[in-house]
Structure formats: C-alpha cells, structure tokens
Design a protein around this motif. Structure first.
Motif, mmCIF file in Angstrom:
data_model
loop_
_atom_site.group_PDB
_atom_site.id
_atom_site.type_symbol
_atom_site.label_atom_id
_atom_site.label_comp_id
_atom_site.label_asym_id
_atom_site.label_seq_id
_atom_site.Cartn_x
_atom_site.Cartn_y
_atom_site.Cartn_z
ATOM 1 N N ASN A 2 0.849 -1.175 0.000
ATOM 2 C CA ASN A 2 0.000 0.000 0.000
ATOM 3 C C ASN A 2 0.886 1.226 0.000
ATOM 4 O O ASN A 2 1.830 1.318 0.774
ATOM 5 N N VAL A 3 0.581 2.173 -0.878
ATOM 6 C CA VAL A 3 1.336 3.423 -0.981
ATOM 7 C C VAL A 3 0.381 4.599 -0.813
ATOM 8 O O VAL A 3 -0.827 4.449 -0.952
ATOM 9 N N THR A 4 0.918 5.774 -0.521
ATOM 10 C CA THR A 4 0.050 6.935 -0.308
ATOM 11 C C THR A 4 -0.408 7.555 -1.621
ATOM 12 O O THR A 4 -1.509 8.098 -1.692
ATOM 13 N N ASP A 5 0.411 7.484 -2.669
ATOM 14 C CA ASP A 5 0.069 8.095 -3.955
ATOM 15 C C ASP A 5 0.280 7.052 -5.055
ATOM 16 O O ASP A 5 1.403 6.837 -5.515
ATOM 17 N N LEU A 6 -0.805 6.404 -5.458
ATOM 18 C CA LEU A 6 -0.716 5.311 -6.424
ATOM 19 C C LEU A 6 -0.183 5.784 -7.771
ATOM 20 O O LEU A 6 0.641 5.113 -8.385
ATOM 21 N N GLU A 27 0.764 -6.746 -6.044
ATOM 22 C CA GLU A 27 -0.327 -5.791 -6.202
ATOM 23 C C GLU A 27 0.029 -4.550 -5.398
ATOM 24 O O GLU A 27 0.331 -4.644 -4.214
ATOM 25 N N ILE A 28 -0.015 -3.408 -6.047
ATOM 26 C CA ILE A 28 0.267 -2.146 -5.366
ATOM 27 C C ILE A 28 -0.995 -1.310 -5.373
ATOM 28 O O ILE A 28 -1.585 -1.068 -6.425
ATOM 29 N N THR A 29 -1.449 -0.946 -4.182
ATOM 30 C CA THR A 29 -2.687 -0.198 -4.010
ATOM 31 C C THR A 29 -2.386 1.130 -3.321
ATOM 32 O O THR A 29 -1.334 1.291 -2.708
ATOM 33 N N GLY A 30 -3.319 2.046 -3.403
ATOM 34 C CA GLY A 30 -3.151 3.314 -2.712
ATOM 35 C C GLY A 30 -4.159 4.336 -3.199
ATOM 36 O O GLY A 30 -4.986 4.062 -4.060
ATOM 37 N N ASP A 31 -4.049 5.530 -2.635
ATOM 38 C CA ASP A 31 -4.935 6.626 -3.038
ATOM 39 C C ASP A 31 -4.686 6.982 -4.484
ATOM 40 O O ASP A 31 -3.535 7.127 -4.921
ATOM 41 N N TYR A 32 -5.782 7.117 -5.240
ATOM 42 C CA TYR A 32 -5.662 7.379 -6.661
ATOM 43 C C TYR A 32 -6.816 8.258 -7.108
ATOM 44 O O TYR A 32 -7.959 8.024 -6.748
#
Length: 144
Positions: free
Chosen positions: A91-95, A136-141
């Motif tokens: 999980n990242v803050t800025d996808l 899988e990389i997820t985050g705010d988008y």
C-alpha cells in the motif's frame, strides 16, 4: 502465534535482490546473501535461494554440521515450485506517483491501473517479479 515473515523462493538471487531493492527503495539485509535476504518494509519480506542448500548438501564434507536427517529427507522428497505462489500487496500513499516510479525503473511487467469494486472500491496495479510472482500495489488514486 505471530507471522514472522513472508518469503519468496527465487531462482536468481542477485536478480531478485536487485528487483526488490529497486521496488522497495531500500537495501536488503543479510548475513548470507547467496541464500537469504530480508527487507523490513512494514513486515519482513525475505528471499530464499533453495539452490544454496542443495549445493551445500552436495559439497559438504559433514552435512550434519548444517542440517539434520529430517531436513535432508524433506529436501530430497519435496518438489519446489517457483513463481506465482502468493500475491504480495503493498500500500502506498500516492498510487499514480508510485505507478510512474515503477514504470520508470523498468524492472518487470507492469499492468495498467485497475479499478476493482467487489468488497470495496479500490485502485491497484500489478507488477511481476523475476520469478513470476505477482505484486499488487494499491493506494490513493485520483483518475485523470
């Protein structure tokens, strides 16, 4: 009981170390990098090279210094499967920024950004490591 770490079985230790160092933007930690490395990235992600043990078994004058009979039997009887055994989710803050960073690294096949709404709506993209493991990389988008 607590999960100690997740580790991936890899064929090419040097290539996999380079891939995950680029992906995670941090150095691997290890005392024996040709066999085992760890990345501390929230939880521990480790890479294991089973060929190291096979070589040690083949070339050791006293294999009992390294392994017991149960492990030797297990290694002889078990088949090993590389790639796509698990999906790692980060999980990242800025996808969008992470998507651009990963694409610019050119370290593996990268999907487009997906929208998924089954249990809850989210955005993600998939990346493949050198052994075919899916990440899988997820985050705010914010869609453009």
């Amino acid at each position: 009981m607590q999960l100690g770490c997740t580790y991936l079985v890899v064929r090419d230790m040097k290539g996999s170390i380079a891939f995950y160092e680029a992906l995670l933007n941090r150095r691997a930690e290890s005392r024996k990098p040709e066999r085992w490395v760890e990345f501390h990235c929230g939880n521990t992600l480790a890479l294991w090279n089973p060929e190291f043990d096979k070589e040690l078994i083949r070339n050791s004058s006293d294999v009992s210094d390294h392994f017991n009979e149960a492990y030797l039997n297990y290694k002889e009887e078990s088949g090993l499967r590389y790639g796509n055994n698990a999906i790692l989710n980060f999980n990242v803050t800025d996808l969008n920024a992470e998507y651009q960073r990963i694409k610019s690294l050119n370290i593996g096949a990268v999907s487009e950004i997906f929208y998924i709404n089954v249990v809850r709506p989210y955005y993600c993209f998939m990346l493949e490591d050198p052994d075919g493991n899916l990440i899988e990389i997820t985050g705010d988008y914010k869609p453009e």
